[in-house]
Design a protein around this motif. Sequence first.
Motif, mmCIF file in Angstrom:
data_model
loop_
_atom_site.group_PDB
_atom_site.id
_atom_site.type_symbol
_atom_site.label_atom_id
_atom_site.label_comp_id
_atom_site.label_asym_id
_atom_site.label_seq_id
_atom_site.Cartn_x
_atom_site.Cartn_y
_atom_site.Cartn_z
ATOM 1 N N GLU A 47 -18.214 33.326 15.068
ATOM 2 C CA GLU A 47 -17.834 33.641 16.438
ATOM 3 C C GLU A 47 -16.502 32.955 16.719
ATOM 4 O O GLU A 47 -16.342 31.757 16.464
ATOM 5 C CB GLU A 47 -18.872 33.145 17.442
ATOM 6 C CG GLU A 47 -18.478 33.488 18.866
ATOM 7 C CD GLU A 47 -19.512 33.101 19.899
ATOM 8 O OE1 GLU A 47 -19.101 32.686 20.994
ATOM 9 O OE2 GLU A 47 -20.717 33.225 19.619
ATOM 10 N N ALA A 49 -14.561 31.924 19.613
ATOM 11 C CA ALA A 49 -14.813 31.750 21.047
ATOM 12 C C ALA A 49 -13.557 31.446 21.846
ATOM 13 O O ALA A 49 -13.507 31.713 23.047
ATOM 14 C CB ALA A 49 -15.843 30.636 21.253
ATOM 15 N N GLY A 69 -16.932 42.456 20.003
ATOM 16 C CA GLY A 69 -15.988 41.876 20.956
ATOM 17 C C GLY A 69 -14.701 42.673 21.047
ATOM 18 O O GLY A 69 -14.521 43.682 20.370
ATOM 19 N N PRO A 107 -15.179 36.078 23.742
ATOM 20 C CA PRO A 107 -15.502 35.733 22.354
ATOM 21 C C PRO A 107 -15.739 36.971 21.489
ATOM 22 O O PRO A 107 -16.165 38.019 21.977
ATOM 23 C CB PRO A 107 -16.790 34.915 22.485
ATOM 24 C CG PRO A 107 -16.748 34.368 23.875
ATOM 25 C CD PRO A 107 -16.085 35.436 24.697
ATOM 26 N N CYS A 108 -15.452 36.832 20.203
ATOM 27 C CA CYS A 108 -15.589 37.908 19.218
ATOM 28 C C CYS A 108 -16.397 37.404 18.032
ATOM 29 O O CYS A 108 -16.512 36.202 17.816
ATOM 30 C CB CYS A 108 -14.223 38.340 18.693
ATOM 31 S SG CYS A 108 -13.080 38.824 19.956
ATOM 32 N N VAL A 109 -16.913 38.337 17.253
ATOM 33 C CA VAL A 109 -17.577 37.997 15.997
ATOM 34 C C VAL A 109 -16.827 38.709 14.885
ATOM 35 O O VAL A 109 -16.539 39.910 14.987
ATOM 36 C CB VAL A 109 -19.066 38.420 16.002
ATOM 37 C CG1 VAL A 109 -19.726 38.100 14.668
ATOM 38 C CG2 VAL A 109 -19.809 37.734 17.149
#
Length: 193
Positions: A47, A49, A69, A107-109
């Motif tokens: 993640e 963030a 995300g 946030p992205c993964v």
Amino acid sequence: MRWTRRTPREARRMPWKNGGGTTLELAVEPAGATLETGFAWRLSSAEVAVSGPFSAFPGIERTLLLIAGDGFRLDFGGHGTVTLDRSLEPVRFSGDWPAGAILLGGPCVDFNLMADPARCRTRLEVQRLENSRRLSLDAATVLVFAARGVVSVPALDLHLGQGHLLRVDGGAGDLALVPGYGGGTAVIVVRID
């Protein structure tokens, strides 16, 4: 043929090399390798963030894909920038390059393949599964990551939930991958020699 499945719950949580976050290590070769001892290859998901620098990995080739995300822009200093805002589209870059991420939203993964080109050769592809598809086991190691939806592997009597990883070593021939109901199923396939 030897195979194993790893769920996100079974993955090893590790701190980022630069201390800026944590990652789920899905698979690494040799088994038990660490960032300090080095590795031939490593698959992970993290993640992202907050905006900030990526860890440096000199001598390592990296391939990064957005899983969830809004994404982020990668700034490689003198090597340019790239925007990673489309899900499951790989971006390849050198671990020698300075890299910083600037989030485009929350946030992205991501999904990250790192490989030492002096020790192995990797091929990565994304397969969107609308119907059953044959997966060629044409490498020493084949990894299948269920990025979206559920995937059935009838020959192994196995179901891969989202985020699960199938590793096949020493295989030959092929395996059928069958998407679950509801559509939108996608897998990331990594072949390593």
